[in-house]
Design a protein around this motif. Structure first.
Motif: not given
Length: 153
Positions: A102-104, A106-113, A118-122
């Motif tokens: 919600w606070d970012t 979504f389409d601009k998330i850098d999945w590598k960096l 991301i894992i913590k959030r999930i």
């Protein structure tokens, strides 16, 4: 039977050079100086932190007796492999809820960096479907490492 090139596709040319120098018992520094190149340049190529260029590949190929264009061909196949890896470096976004992020944007998330965040959030806010997708995407060992670190706190 696969050709030598088919076997080596995707390998950085620096690895081939390093292997050849080791096989011939030639130091990297000595070899670099013998082809009028800076040892740091050759070292960077061997580490894979620098790409091969045409002039240098011709010098190395000549000195080591490789077929002309061999190292540059390896570089191109390596670049293709890296490009495909980066291009496809996203989880299946249909399995993730945008609301979890919600606070970012979504389409601009850098999945590598942003892997750890991301894992913590999930782990904290995601559902089972999201956890399964992130585990598939990053690998069970990566998710487990973060689970352990979070659990210790």
């Amino acid at each position: 039977m696969k050709s030598k090139l088919d076997i080596l596709k995707g390998v950085h040319p620096g690895k081939i050079i390093e292997r050849e120098l080791l096989k011939r018992n030639i130091s990297k520094r000595q070899f670099a100086l013998s082809i009028d190149e800076y040892p740091q340049t050759l070292g960077s190529i061997i580490k894979g932190s620098r790409n091969m260029n045409v002039d240098l590949s011709l010098k190395i190929e000549d000195k080591l007796g490789f077929e002309e264009g061999f190292l540059m061909t390896l570089q191109v196949f390596y670049d293709i492999k890296q490009s495909k890896k980066d291009e496809n470096y996203k989880p299946n976004l249909t399995k993730l809820n945008k609301i979890t992020f919600w606070d970012t944007t979504f389409d601009k998330i850098d999945w590598k960096l942003m892997k750890i965040s991301i894992i913590k959030r999930i782990l904290e806010y995601g559902n089972q479907k999201e956890l399964e997708e992130i585990t598939r995407f990053y690998g069970k060992s990566e998710v487990d490492k973060i689970k352990i670190v979070n659990h210790k706190r």
